[in-house]
Design a protein around this motif. Structure first.
Motif: not given
Ligand SMILES: Cc1ncc(COP(=O)(O)O)c(C=O)c1O
Length: 454
Positions: A96-104, A110-116, A298-303, A327-334
Motif C-alpha cells: 500500500t505504501e509503495l502504491s502511494a509512493k508510485l502515484a507521487e 498516473l495514480n493507480h497501480v496494478f502489480y506483477a 507494475g502497471v500505472m493507470i491514469h485516472d 518483500v518485493a514491495s518493501a525493497v522497491a520502496l526503499e
C-alpha cells in the motif's frame, strides 16, 4: 585454465540449465561464466575476473550492487510477514505504501497501480486491460494494439506479439491476431537523406496510416518505449513522440508508455515520458523499480482510465499470486527512497549522464563507429564497415559479438544488439567509472578493427 569450482558449475549448468535467449548447444560447448559477487558498478567471476557492468545486469541495477539497506529491509520484512496476497480484501503495509509512493513520483494523473512480477507480465496485463476498457466502453471491436518494428516488450504471448524484433516470433507462431507494427523511428538506419525531424514526423505518420487502414474503431492502443532499449537504444527525433501523442488522441487510441528500461532515472529524469513529451494512459514499470533486487513490476493507470474501470464495478478477473508481494514491495520502496535521498536521478540528468554521453561521442571519429546515440545513462555505438554509406559489416563477421568479447577480455561487459554495442550502466556510476568504460571500449574497438577488415 578454469578452476575446479568453475568446471564443476559449468558441468552442472550444461547438464541441467536451459538459459533464456541463448543457443544452448553453442553455450554448452563454450561453458558459462559464473558471476559470484558484485559491488557498486563492478562484478567478479568465479575465475576472479573483475568486470565493469556496462549493462547494470539487464538494464536494471540502477542503484548499483551491494546496497545493504535493501538486504536489511528484505530481511526485516521476511521476519515480520514474508508473504501475504492482495486478493481478498487484504493488503500489506509495503504494497500500500509503495502504491502511494508510485502515484507521487510518476507523471501527473498516473495514480493507480496494478502489480506483477516482470515487465512481460505487466505488458500482458495492459493488453488485457485495453480489451477490458473498450469492452466497458461498449466498443468491443476496438482491440488492435499498434507497436513498432524493433520494439521489445517481453516474452509472454501478448508481450512477445508486441515485440517488433521479428526473430522472436517464428518459434511460437506469433504474433497473435490483433498485434501490428508501425515503422521504427530510428533516423540513422531508416531516415536516409531526410532531415531527422522531418523523418520523425514521417515515422509518426506511419502510426496514423496504420490507424486509418485498420479503422480507428478497431484500434485500442499504441505502445512504445520512450527510447527503444533492446532494439539498440534507438532515440527518436524530438518531433516523433508529440506527433504520435497527438495522432493517438485524435483517433481515441490509448497510449501505453513502456518505461521498463527508461523509468527510475535511466534517461536523467524519473521517467522517459517526461522528457519526450508523452502523456500515457498506461505506463509499464519494472527493472529499476527495485533495481533488480527483487522481481516486481507494475502497471500505472491514469485516472481517466481507472475511473472508468473502477466506477463500473465488477470483479477484475486477473491477478498474480505475487501481485504486490510484501518483500518485493518493501525493497522497491526503499530503492525509491535511496534514489530520492541521494539525488541519483538529478545527478544522472545534470552530471554523469552528460559526461557519459560527451565521452562516448569522442568515438564518432573512430573508424568503426557510424553512430553514437543515447541519453542519460543509456547509449549505443553502432559499428559499420563504411561510415559514408552507413553500410554494415557482413553478418558472417559477427562484428558486435567480436567487440563484446574483446571488451570482456578488457574487463568490460557491454551487450551486442546486432552490430550496436549497447550500454546501460548503474546510475551510481562515477566519472572514473565512465572513463574506465570508455578506455576499455575504445581498446576493444581498436583490437576488433584489423580482424574485421582482415
Ligand atoms: C521495454 C521493456 N519492456 C518489457 C520488458 C520485459 O521485462 P521482463 O524481462 O521483466 O519480463 C523488457 C525487458 O528487457 C523491456 O526492456
Amino acid at each position: 585454465m578454469v578452476t575446479n569450482l568453475t568446471a564443476v558449475l559449468q558441468d552442472m549448468d550444461r547438464k541441467h540449465h536451459i538459459h533464456p535467449f541463448t543457443d544452448s548447444k553453442s553455450l554448452n560447448e563454450k561453458g558459462v561464466r559464473i558471476i559470484t559477487k558484485a559491488e557498486g558498478c563492478h562484478m567478479w567471476t568465479s575465475e576472479g575476473e573483475r568486470v565493469l557492468d556496462g549493462m547494470a545486469g539487464l538494464w536494471c541495477v540502477n542503484i548499483g550492487y551491494g546496497r545493504k539497506e535493501l538486504a536489511d529491509v528484505a530481511y526485516q520484512q521476511m521476519l515480520e510477514l514474508p508473504y501475504y496476497n492482495t486478493f481478498f480484501q487484504t493488503s500489506t503495509q509495503p504494497a500500500t505504501e509503495l502504491s502511494a509512493k508510485l502515484a507521487e513520483i510518476t507523471p501527473e494523473g498516473l495514480n493507480h497501480v496494478f502489480y506483477a512480477n516482470s515487465g512481460s507480465e505487466a505488458n500482458d496485463t495492459i493488453a488485457k486491460m485495453v480489451r477490458w476498457y473498450w469492452n466497458t466502453k461498449g466498443q468491443p471491436k476496438k482491440k488492435t494494439i499498434i507497436s513498432r518494428v524493433n520494439a521489445y516488450h517481453g516474452v509472454t504471448m501478448a508481450a512477445a506479439s508486441l515485440c517488433g524484433l521479428f526473430g522472436m516470433h517464428p518459434q511460437f507462431d506469433l504474433p497473435l491476431q490483433g498485434f501490428v507494427h508501425a515503422d521504427c523511428p530510428h533516423w540513422y538506419r531508416f531516415g536516409g537523406d531526410m532531415d531527422p525531424e522531418e523523418f520523425g514526423l514521417q515515422a509518426a505518420r506511419s502510426v496514423e496510416n496504420m490507424i486509418l487502414s485498420l479503422g480507428a474503431e478497431n484500434v485500442g492502443a499504441f505502445i512504445g518505449e520512450p527510447i527503444m532499449g533492446a532494439g539498440g537504444v534507438l532515440v527518436p527525433p524530438a518531433s516523433y513522440w508529440p506527433e504520435v501523442q497527438r495522432i493517438c488522441r485524435k483517433h481515441d487510441v490509448l497510449v501505453i508508455a513502456d518505461e521498463v528500461i527508461c523509468g527510475f532515472g535511466r534517461t536523467g529524469t524519473w521517467f522517459g515520458s517526461e522528457q519526450l513529451g508523452i502523456d500515457p494512459d498506461f505506463m509499464t514499470i519494472a527493472k529499476g523499480l527495485s533495481s533488480g533486487y527483487q522481481p516486481i513490476s507494475g502497471v500505472m493507470i491514469h485516472d481517466r482510465i481507472a475511473d472508468t474501470l473502477v466506477d463500473i464495478g465488477g470483479e477484475l478477473q486477473h491477478g498474480f499470486t505475487y501481485s504486490g508481494h510484501p518483500v518485493a514491495s518493501a525493497v522497491a520502496l526503499e530503492n525509491i527512497n535511496i534514489l530520492q535521498r541521494e539525488g541519483i536521478v538529478d545527478k544522472v540528468g545534470a552530471e554523469t549522464g552528460p559526461y557519459f554521453q560527451a565521452r562516448l561521442r569522442e568515438l564518432v571519429d573512430h573508424p568503426l563507429i557510424g553512430e553514437v546515440r543515447g541519453i542519460g545513462l543509456m547509449a549505443a555505438v553502432e559499428i559499420v564497415e563504411d561510415k559514408a554509406t552507413r553500410k554494415p559489416f557482413d553478418g558472417s563477421k559477427n562484428a558486435g559479438m567480436l567487440v563484446r568479447e574483446e571488451a570482456w577480455s578488457r574487463g568490460l561487459l557491454v551487450r551486442a544488439t546486432g552490430d550496436s554495442m549497447v550500454m546501460s550502466p548503474p546510475l551510481v556510476m562515477t566519472r572514473a567509472d565512465v572513463d574506465e568504460l570508455i578506455t576499455a571500449l575504445t581498446q576493444a574497438l581498436d583490437a576488433a578493427e584489423p580482424i574485421l577488415r582482415g
